[in-house]
Design a protein around this motif. Structure first.
Motif, PDB file in Angstrom:
ATOM      1  N   LEU A 144       0.823  -1.212   0.000  1.00  0.00           N
ATOM      2  CA  LEU A 144       0.000   0.000   0.000  1.00  0.00           C
ATOM      3  C   LEU A 144       0.859   1.265   0.000  1.00  0.00           C
ATOM      4  N   VAL A 145       1.969   1.236   0.736  1.00  0.00           N
ATOM      5  CA  VAL A 145       2.878   2.389   0.770  1.00  0.00           C
ATOM      6  C   VAL A 145       3.482   2.617  -0.611  1.00  0.00           C
ATOM      7  N   LYS A 146       3.871   1.529  -1.265  1.00  0.00           N
ATOM      8  CA  LYS A 146       4.434   1.634  -2.621  1.00  0.00           C
ATOM      9  C   LYS A 146       3.398   2.208  -3.592  1.00  0.00           C
ATOM     10  N   LEU A 147       2.137   1.760  -3.445  1.00  0.00           N
ATOM     11  CA  LEU A 147       1.068   2.288  -4.287  1.00  0.00           C
ATOM     12  C   LEU A 147       0.908   3.793  -4.076  1.00  0.00           C
ATOM     13  N   ILE A 184       3.186   0.431  10.019  1.00  0.00           N
ATOM     14  CA  ILE A 184       3.176   1.473   8.988  1.00  0.00           C
ATOM     15  C   ILE A 184       4.381   2.406   9.133  1.00  0.00           C
ATOM     16  N   VAL A 185       4.867   2.571  10.365  1.00  0.00           N
ATOM     17  CA  VAL A 185       6.091   3.361  10.555  1.00  0.00           C
ATOM     18  C   VAL A 185       7.265   2.632   9.917  1.00  0.00           C
ATOM     19  N   GLN A 186       7.382   1.330  10.212  1.00  0.00           N
ATOM     20  CA  GLN A 186       8.464   0.530   9.640  1.00  0.00           C
ATOM     21  C   GLN A 186       8.342   0.438   8.125  1.00  0.00           C
ATOM     22  N   GLY A 187       7.128   0.509   7.628  1.00  0.00           N
ATOM     23  CA  GLY A 187       6.900   0.419   6.194  1.00  0.00           C
ATOM     24  C   GLY A 187       7.200   1.698   5.436  1.00  0.00           C
ATOM     25  N   GLY A 188       7.630   2.744   6.131  1.00  0.00           N
ATOM     26  CA  GLY A 188       8.023   3.987   5.466  1.00  0.00           C
ATOM     27  C   GLY A 188       6.886   4.935   5.145  1.00  0.00           C
ATOM     28  N   ILE A 190       5.471   7.299   6.970  1.00  0.00           N
ATOM     29  CA  ILE A 190       5.586   8.684   7.462  1.00  0.00           C
ATOM     30  C   ILE A 190       6.222   9.588   6.404  1.00  0.00           C
ATOM     31  N   ASP A 191       7.247   9.088   5.747  1.00  0.00           N
ATOM     32  CA  ASP A 191       7.904   9.893   4.709  1.00  0.00           C
ATOM     33  C   ASP A 191       6.938  10.189   3.560  1.00  0.00           C
ATOM     34  N   VAL A 192       6.108   9.207   3.211  1.00  0.00           N
ATOM     35  CA  VAL A 192       5.121   9.408   2.137  1.00  0.00           C
ATOM     36  C   VAL A 192       4.059  10.416   2.578  1.00  0.00           C
ATOM     37  N   LEU A 193       3.629  10.336   3.830  1.00  0.00           N
ATOM     38  CA  LEU A 193       2.656  11.304   4.344  1.00  0.00           C
ATOM     39  C   LEU A 193       3.233  12.707   4.320  1.00  0.00           C
ATOM     40  N   HIS A 194       4.506  12.832   4.692  1.00  0.00           N
ATOM     41  CA  HIS A 194       5.169  14.146   4.657  1.00  0.00           C
ATOM     42  C   HIS A 194       5.165  14.718   3.243  1.00  0.00           C
ATOM     43  N   LYS A 195       5.544  13.879   2.268  1.00  0.00           N
ATOM     44  CA  LYS A 195       5.553  14.338   0.874  1.00  0.00           C
ATOM     45  C   LYS A 195       4.145  14.698   0.407  1.00  0.00           C
ATOM     46  N   THR A 196       3.166  13.925   0.861  1.00  0.00           N
ATOM     47  CA  THR A 196       1.769  14.209   0.488  1.00  0.00           C
ATOM     48  C   THR A 196       1.336  15.567   1.008  1.00  0.00           C
ATOM     49  N   LEU A 197       1.664  15.855   2.251  1.00  0.00           N
ATOM     50  CA  LEU A 197       1.296  17.152   2.846  1.00  0.00           C
ATOM     51  C   LEU A 197       1.986  18.307   2.116  1.00  0.00           C
ATOM     52  N   LEU A 198       3.263  18.105   1.754  1.00  0.00           N
ATOM     53  CA  LEU A 198       3.986  19.158   1.031  1.00  0.00           C
ATOM     54  C   LEU A 198       3.336  19.431  -0.326  1.00  0.00           C
ATOM     55  N   LEU A 199       2.939  18.355  -1.011  1.00  0.00           N
ATOM     56  CA  LEU A 199       2.282  18.521  -2.313  1.00  0.00           C
ATOM     57  C   LEU A 199       0.950  19.248  -2.169  1.00  0.00           C
ATOM     58  N   GLU A 200       0.207  18.918  -1.115  1.00  0.00           N
ATOM     59  CA  GLU A 200      -1.070  19.596  -0.890  1.00  0.00           C
ATOM     60  C   GLU A 200      -0.859  21.072  -0.549  1.00  0.00           C
ATOM     61  N   LEU A 201       0.204  21.361   0.201  1.00  0.00           N
ATOM     62  CA  LEU A 201       0.508  22.758   0.553  1.00  0.00           C
ATOM     63  C   LEU A 201       0.868  23.589  -0.680  1.00  0.00           C
TER      64      LEU A 201
END
Length: 625
Positions: A144-147, A184-188, A190-201
């Motif tokens: 799911l993280v990769k998706l 989900i933390v181990q699955g990486g 958080i970094d994807v969520l960070h990038k998502t928030l930056l894109l939304e900003l």
């Protein structure tokens, strides 16, 4: 906001027992169009479909026709909206094929299938640990993280929908507990969520649903692992979302995240350096303006939650006193006073017009006032800030005018504490308190509210600190004039903290020096009020002798020498008065002092001589009239 997570997807009604006939009917459909029609019927019935056809759908997931696979996954996602059906479908033979489908590269031809797979997994792990466990077992999280990573930077309707659905699926998965949030933390993620928030900003208009989902996932991690510290870039992104959003729910989620993270000193520093408190105050002001304009009628409760969270966050950041001076310069103190003034007005209106429609619930008024006052109190702990606050001249009149009307003991506690911090070292503020008879009476009233330890402890401390500031002026007399002030100080003699005992002793000593000298206040004509008589009468009425005896006997071995010396100074002054000496004698203070002197090997000869002198004074002067 205390995290009370709601699952993203719908929970339906119970299912009836399956029949083998329905299963046989589906298994024997050979025509593709008929099979698609049957699957569409199941999808339409959804959670209310009465048969268990899990074995059929399991087999159809590997069908050669792509449309049949899509419809089968969609049917599963609709059926498991029913909580009773969910356990039936939470099996590896169904979940593993869906994960395998999601593991394929995203392209325009399979976007609909991937959407339905996300919906199916999201609904399956809604309140269902069995499904979560299977997803964990078959590496569903990294898939799911990769998706999600594939959708980053691709802004079209299909990608946006897959991004949202995959995020909601991971949210439902993580809600299960620390085992799942750690995955989900181990699955990486958080970094994807960070990038998502930056894109939304970076967008002209953020997708509130996606941003809320990302923030909820961060909240789940926070809640399941309170000690977890996110990277600074993540916390900065959340702070920037708070800056950009007008959505009340998102503001609340941002504040909730930052509030929990601010338990870490590095986050306090980040918030202070990045102007976080200034931003929070600006957000609060905007919400208050919207409320006043009537724009928040449907979101009033959420706005109140934001205000409470904002104040709580300010309090936490203010525990780093290094930033308090800067925050005073940034007018944070004035903004907090603005908030308090508004909510104090709400409270007064409720008292005066209880039948009138309320723009805010009383509990909310109390919560916001409590939080604001705690922040104000923390902000004026540093001495330079006290001077600035006193010099501006707004804080003391506002807080003192509010004091007589406060009936919530939690608010009273913080209000008294804030005024005490303001009085510290500021004679002008102490004079304002002393000359405000209503405020002084309120302090005395709270000083006798024994059932509310916080307020009852703060009130006499405020009187003691004010008395210390008034030792060079004639305003001390107001403390003697207002009934209840002296008895509050007397009661503080037997609290468990030696610091507070000492404060009470010093205040009573200063008042004794002034009251027992039999002089009228300077620069005034002789007063009709007999300060000596009133002071003696109030001490005796407050059972000063019994309180002193208890103080000595319960602190015999542990009383600090400084406290003992100050107590003896007070007794030396007051035992020269016959009425007070008689009260001491009746309470056997002289006998307590003898035992005290004998038990303390650390007392100097001079101190022991002083004790003996007070014992003699009580014995000689304590005569019945």
């Amino acid at each position: 906001m205390s995290l009370n997570m709601k699952n993203v997807l719908i929970i339906g009604s119970s299912a009836k027992k399956s029949t083998s006939l329905e299963t046989l009917v589906i298994q024997n459909i050979s025509n593709l169009n008929d099979l698609k029609a049957k699957l569409n019927d199941i999808i339409q019935a959804g959670k209310d479909y009465e048969y268990d056809v899990s074995s059929c759908l399991k087999n159809l997931l590997s069908h050669t026709d792509a449309d049949i696979v899509v419809l089968s996954v969609q049917a599963i996602s609709e059926l498991v909206k029913c909580e009773d059906k969910r356990e039936t479908y939470a099996q590896k033979e169904i979940i593993e094929p869906i994960i395998n489908i999601l593991d394929k590269e995203l392209h325009s031809g399979n976007s609909e299938l991937l959407k339905q797979c996300c919906r199916a997994l999201g609904n399956l792990c809604c309140n269902c640990d069995a499904a979560r466990t299977v997803i964990l077992e078959f590496n569903g999280v990294p898939v799911l993280v990769k998706l999600l990573e594939q959708t980053l930077g691709k802004s079209d309707a299909n990608n946006d929908e897959i991004k949202l659905l995959a995020s909601k699926t991971l949210l439902n998965f993580a809600i299960g507990g620390s085992e799942y949030s750690e995955a989900i933390v181990q699955g990486g993620l958080i970094d994807v969520l960070h990038k998502t928030l930056l894109l939304e900003l970076d967008k002209d208009e953020m997708c509130d649903d996606l941003v809320s989902t990302c923030l909820l996932i961060l909240s789940v991690i926070n809640e399941n692992t309170p000690e977890f510290l996110f990277e600074e870039k993540v916390n900065k992104a959340v702070l920037n979302v708070l800056k950009e959003t007008d959505n009340v729910e998102i503001s609340d989620l941002c504040l909730d995240h930052l509030h929990l993270q601010a338990e870490h000193d590095s986050v306090k520093t980040m918030l202070a350096v990045e102007g976080g408190v200034q931003l929070v105050c600006t957000r609060v002001e905007a919400l208050m303006r919207r409320r006043d304009a009537g724009d928040l009628s449907a979101e009033g409760a959420e706005a109140d939650a934001v205000l409470k969270q904002a104040c709580d966050l300010i309090i936490i950041v203010l525990t780093g006193d290094d930033y308090c001076a800067q925050m005073m310069q940034d007018h944070i103190f004035d903004k907090l006073l603005d908030i308090f003034e508004v909510y104090n007005a709400f409270g007064l209106r409720m008292l005066k017009e209880p039948e009138r429609a309320r723009p805010v619930e009383p509990a909310t008024v109390s919560k916001v006032q409590h939080a604001v006052l705690a922040a104000l109190r923390n902000l004026i702990v540093p001495v330079p800030n006290k001077r600035v606050a006193a010099a501006k001249g707004r804080a003391a009149p506002l807080l003192l005018s509010a004091l007589p009307h406060v009936d919530d003991h939690h608010v009273a506690y913080k209000l008294l504490a804030a005024i005490r911090m303001l009085v510290d070292g500021q004679e002008s503020v102490a004079r304002q308190l002393a000359t405000n008879r209503e405020a002084l009476s309120a302090v005395a009233r709270w000083g006798h509210a024994g059932e509310h330890a916080g307020a009852a402890g703060e009130a006499p401390r405020l009187l003691a600190w004010a008395g210390k500031q008034l030792r060079h002026s004639d305003h001390w007399r107001h403390i003697v004039e207002v009934e209840g002030c002296i008895s509050s100080l007397v009661n503080m003699l037997i609290v468990c903290h030696s610091v507070m005992q000492n404060e009470a002793i010093l205040a009573l000593t200063l008042l004794a020096i002034e009251s027992l000298n039999k002089k009228s206040p300077s620069n005034e004509s002789p007063s009709d009020f007999d300060y000596e008589k009133s002071f003696i009468s109030q001490l005796i009425k407050s059972e000063i002798g019994k309180h002193v005896a208890v103080l000595i006997e319960t602190n015999n071995a542990k009383m600090p020498k400084e406290v003992a010396e100050n107590l003896l100074a007070f007794l030396d002054i007051t035992s020269k008065n016959n009425k007070l000496a008689f009260d001491y004698k009746e309470a056997k203070v002289n006998e307590s002092l003898k035992k005290f002197c004998e038990s303390r090997k650390d007392f100097s000869d001079d101190l022991k001589a002083c004790i003996n002198g007070v014992v003699a004074s009580i014995s000689d002067n304590g005569k019945a009239e």
